[in-house]
Design a protein around this motif. Structure first.
Motif, PDB file in Angstrom:
ATOM      1  N   LEU A 148       0.832  -1.199   0.000  1.00  0.00           N
ATOM      2  CA  LEU A 148       0.000   0.000   0.000  1.00  0.00           C
ATOM      3  C   LEU A 148       0.861   1.241   0.000  1.00  0.00           C
ATOM      4  O   LEU A 148       1.578   1.511   0.968  1.00  0.00           O
ATOM      5  CB  LEU A 148      -0.918  -0.008   1.224  1.00  0.00           C
ATOM      6  CG  LEU A 148      -1.820   1.217   1.365  1.00  0.00           C
ATOM      7  CD1 LEU A 148      -2.806   1.286   0.200  1.00  0.00           C
ATOM      8  CD2 LEU A 148      -2.562   1.186   2.693  1.00  0.00           C
ATOM      9  N   GLU A 149       0.768   2.013  -1.091  1.00  0.00           N
ATOM     10  CA  GLU A 149       1.524   3.249  -1.205  1.00  0.00           C
ATOM     11  C   GLU A 149       0.709   4.427  -0.683  1.00  0.00           C
ATOM     12  O   GLU A 149      -0.507   4.492  -0.916  1.00  0.00           O
ATOM     13  CB  GLU A 149       1.895   3.544  -2.677  1.00  0.00           C
ATOM     14  CG  GLU A 149       2.669   2.446  -3.368  1.00  0.00           C
ATOM     15  CD  GLU A 149       1.784   1.515  -4.170  1.00  0.00           C
ATOM     16  OE1 GLU A 149       2.296   0.898  -5.126  1.00  0.00           O
ATOM     17  OE2 GLU A 149       0.585   1.414  -3.854  1.00  0.00           O
ATOM     18  N   THR A 150       1.372   5.332  -0.015  1.00  0.00           N
ATOM     19  CA  THR A 150       0.760   6.579   0.436  1.00  0.00           C
ATOM     20  C   THR A 150       1.766   7.701   0.259  1.00  0.00           C
ATOM     21  O   THR A 150       2.966   7.456   0.062  1.00  0.00           O
ATOM     22  CB  THR A 150       0.331   6.502   1.914  1.00  0.00           C
ATOM     23  OG1 THR A 150       1.467   6.162   2.704  1.00  0.00           O
ATOM     24  CG2 THR A 150      -0.765   5.472   2.125  1.00  0.00           C
ATOM     25  N   GLY A 151       1.275   8.942   0.361  1.00  0.00           N
ATOM     26  CA  GLY A 151       2.171  10.080   0.345  1.00  0.00           C
ATOM     27  C   GLY A 151       2.197  10.879  -0.943  1.00  0.00           C
ATOM     28  O   GLY A 151       2.867  11.905  -1.016  1.00  0.00           O
ATOM     29  N   GLY A 152       1.497  10.407  -1.945  1.00  0.00           N
ATOM     30  CA  GLY A 152       1.457  11.154  -3.190  1.00  0.00           C
ATOM     31  C   GLY A 152       0.679  12.452  -3.024  1.00  0.00           C
ATOM     32  O   GLY A 152       0.035  12.692  -2.001  1.00  0.00           O
ATOM     33  N   GLY A 153       0.747  13.304  -4.054  1.00  0.00           N
ATOM     34  CA  GLY A 153       0.024  14.558  -4.014  1.00  0.00           C
ATOM     35  C   GLY A 153       0.488  15.495  -5.099  1.00  0.00           C
ATOM     36  O   GLY A 153       1.210  15.084  -6.015  1.00  0.00           O
ATOM     37  N   SER A 154       0.079  16.732  -4.976  1.00  0.00           N
ATOM     38  CA  SER A 154       0.450  17.766  -5.941  1.00  0.00           C
ATOM     39  C   SER A 154       1.431  18.732  -5.295  1.00  0.00           C
ATOM     40  O   SER A 154       1.244  19.142  -4.149  1.00  0.00           O
ATOM     41  CB  SER A 154      -0.790  18.520  -6.406  1.00  0.00           C
ATOM     42  OG  SER A 154      -1.665  17.656  -7.105  1.00  0.00           O
ATOM     43  N   VAL A 155       2.466  19.079  -6.038  1.00  0.00           N
ATOM     44  CA  VAL A 155       3.500  19.958  -5.513  1.00  0.00           C
ATOM     45  C   VAL A 155       4.055  20.800  -6.653  1.00  0.00           C
ATOM     46  O   VAL A 155       4.006  20.379  -7.822  1.00  0.00           O
ATOM     47  CB  VAL A 155       4.613  19.122  -4.835  1.00  0.00           C
ATOM     48  CG1 VAL A 155       5.323  18.228  -5.841  1.00  0.00           C
ATOM     49  CG2 VAL A 155       5.591  19.994  -4.080  1.00  0.00           C
ATOM     50  N   GLU A 156       4.574  21.956  -6.325  1.00  0.00           N
ATOM     51  CA  GLU A 156       5.199  22.792  -7.347  1.00  0.00           C
ATOM     52  C   GLU A 156       6.614  22.304  -7.620  1.00  0.00           C
ATOM     53  O   GLU A 156       7.250  21.676  -6.768  1.00  0.00           O
ATOM     54  CB  GLU A 156       5.217  24.246  -6.896  1.00  0.00           C
ATOM     55  CG  GLU A 156       3.837  24.878  -6.816  1.00  0.00           C
ATOM     56  CD  GLU A 156       3.892  26.359  -6.511  1.00  0.00           C
ATOM     57  OE1 GLU A 156       2.831  27.007  -6.568  1.00  0.00           O
ATOM     58  OE2 GLU A 156       4.984  26.864  -6.209  1.00  0.00           O
ATOM     59  N   ALA A 157       7.093  22.628  -8.784  1.00  0.00           N
ATOM     60  CA  ALA A 157       8.458  22.275  -9.146  1.00  0.00           C
ATOM     61  C   ALA A 157       9.432  22.824  -8.111  1.00  0.00           C
ATOM     62  O   ALA A 157       9.273  23.952  -7.631  1.00  0.00           O
ATOM     63  CB  ALA A 157       8.802  22.814 -10.528  1.00  0.00           C
ATOM     64  N   THR A 203       0.333   5.458  -6.258  1.00  0.00           N
ATOM     65  CA  THR A 203      -0.066   6.747  -5.705  1.00  0.00           C
ATOM     66  C   THR A 203       0.345   7.832  -6.695  1.00  0.00           C
ATOM     67  O   THR A 203       1.439   7.785  -7.258  1.00  0.00           O
ATOM     68  CB  THR A 203       0.546   6.975  -4.310  1.00  0.00           C
ATOM     69  OG1 THR A 203       0.044   8.187  -3.752  1.00  0.00           O
ATOM     70  CG2 THR A 203       2.072   7.040  -4.343  1.00  0.00           C
ATOM     71  N   GLN A 204      -0.531   8.796  -6.913  1.00  0.00           N
ATOM     72  CA  GLN A 204      -0.299   9.817  -7.923  1.00  0.00           C
ATOM     73  C   GLN A 204       0.596  10.926  -7.391  1.00  0.00           C
ATOM     74  O   GLN A 204       0.374  11.446  -6.293  1.00  0.00           O
ATOM     75  CB  GLN A 204      -1.636  10.418  -8.378  1.00  0.00           C
ATOM     76  CG  GLN A 204      -1.509  11.558  -9.362  1.00  0.00           C
ATOM     77  CD  GLN A 204      -1.060  11.108 -10.737  1.00  0.00           C
ATOM     78  OE1 GLN A 204      -1.529  10.095 -11.259  1.00  0.00           O
ATOM     79  NE2 GLN A 204      -0.141  11.862 -11.343  1.00  0.00           N
ATOM     80  N   VAL A 205       1.585  11.290  -8.194  1.00  0.00           N
ATOM     81  CA  VAL A 205       2.446  12.443  -7.916  1.00  0.00           C
ATOM     82  C   VAL A 205       2.305  13.402  -9.090  1.00  0.00           C
ATOM     83  O   VAL A 205       2.514  13.016 -10.240  1.00  0.00           O
ATOM     84  CB  VAL A 205       3.914  12.019  -7.733  1.00  0.00           C
ATOM     85  CG1 VAL A 205       4.808  13.242  -7.659  1.00  0.00           C
ATOM     86  CG2 VAL A 205       4.068  11.153  -6.489  1.00  0.00           C
ATOM     87  N   THR A 206       1.940  14.633  -8.787  1.00  0.00           N
ATOM     88  CA  THR A 206       1.788  15.652  -9.831  1.00  0.00           C
ATOM     89  C   THR A 206       2.657  16.842  -9.485  1.00  0.00           C
ATOM     90  O   THR A 206       2.525  17.423  -8.404  1.00  0.00           O
ATOM     91  CB  THR A 206       0.330  16.088  -9.960  1.00  0.00           C
ATOM     92  OG1 THR A 206      -0.494  14.953 -10.245  1.00  0.00           O
ATOM     93  CG2 THR A 206       0.174  17.109 -11.075  1.00  0.00           C
ATOM     94  N   VAL A 207       3.544  17.196 -10.398  1.00  0.00           N
ATOM     95  CA  VAL A 207       4.454  18.323 -10.192  1.00  0.00           C
ATOM     96  C   VAL A 207       4.126  19.381 -11.221  1.00  0.00           C
ATOM     97  O   VAL A 207       4.192  19.128 -12.429  1.00  0.00           O
ATOM     98  CB  VAL A 207       5.922  17.891 -10.319  1.00  0.00           C
ATOM     99  CG1 VAL A 207       6.843  19.059 -10.005  1.00  0.00           C
ATOM    100  CG2 VAL A 207       6.217  16.722  -9.386  1.00  0.00           C
ATOM    101  N   SER A 208       3.784  20.550 -10.738  1.00  0.00           N
ATOM    102  CA  SER A 208       3.420  21.650 -11.643  1.00  0.00           C
ATOM    103  C   SER A 208       4.595  22.613 -11.758  1.00  0.00           C
ATOM    104  O   SER A 208       5.283  22.890 -10.783  1.00  0.00           O
ATOM    105  CB  SER A 208       2.186  22.377 -11.123  1.00  0.00           C
ATOM    106  OG  SER A 208       2.413  22.874  -9.823  1.00  0.00           O
ATOM    107  N   SER A 209       4.794  23.082 -12.981  1.00  0.00           N
ATOM    108  CA  SER A 209       5.923  23.999 -13.207  1.00  0.00           C
ATOM    109  C   SER A 209       5.456  25.451 -13.226  1.00  0.00           C
ATOM    110  O   SER A 209       4.266  25.719 -13.188  1.00  0.00           O
ATOM    111  CB  SER A 209       6.592  23.647 -14.529  1.00  0.00           C
ATOM    112  OG  SER A 209       5.656  23.686 -15.582  1.00  0.00           O
TER     113      SER A 209
END
Length: 127
Positions: free
Chosen positions: A4-13, A121-127
């Motif tokens: 079970l993966e946890t800790g993903g999320g959205s973060v800025e570059a 788990t989804q990781v999204t990095v916005s630039s």
């Protein structure tokens, strides 16, 4: 076996995240553990792998120096610390387990060697 993966999320570059993977149903100390990721429209790729006893780790060149893989064998947990995140790090991150060989340590970032996988788990990095 359950991963079970946890800790993903959205973060800025430039930001950081720490992923965790909780393993159950297997003898954790006898498995090499790895992180993989899959970006939209791309094939899955190996990110980092750590040996069953934590003595050796191996990284994809794209993340070397920015990501650190660790594990806690007392807690059956695998971690991935991700620093200086880039937009190209965006994707679904998977935890995977491979039965460690009895001979010399041989770490793999090829998914064909892995027996068990988490849901991601989804990781999204916005630039």
């Amino acid at each position: 076996v359950h991963l079970l993966e946890t800790g993903g999320g959205s973060v800025e570059a430039g930001g950081s995240l720490r992923l965790s993977c909780e393993a159950s149903g297997l003898t954790f100390t006898t498995y090499d553990m790895a992180w993989f990721r899959q970006a939209p429209g791309k094939e899955r790729e190996g990110v980092a792998v750590i040996s069953s006893g934590s003595s050796i780790s191996k990284y994809n060149e794209a993340v070397k120096g920015r990501f650190t893989v660790t594990r806690d064998n007392l807690k059956n947990q695998l971690y991935l610390r991700m620093n200086d995140l880039k937009s190209e790090d965006t994707g679904v991150y998977y935890c995977a387990a491979m039965k460690a060989p009895t001979g010399p340590i041989s770490l793999h970032l090829d998914g064909q060697y892995y027996n068990y996988w988490g849901q991601g788990t989804q990781v999204t990095v916005s630039s």
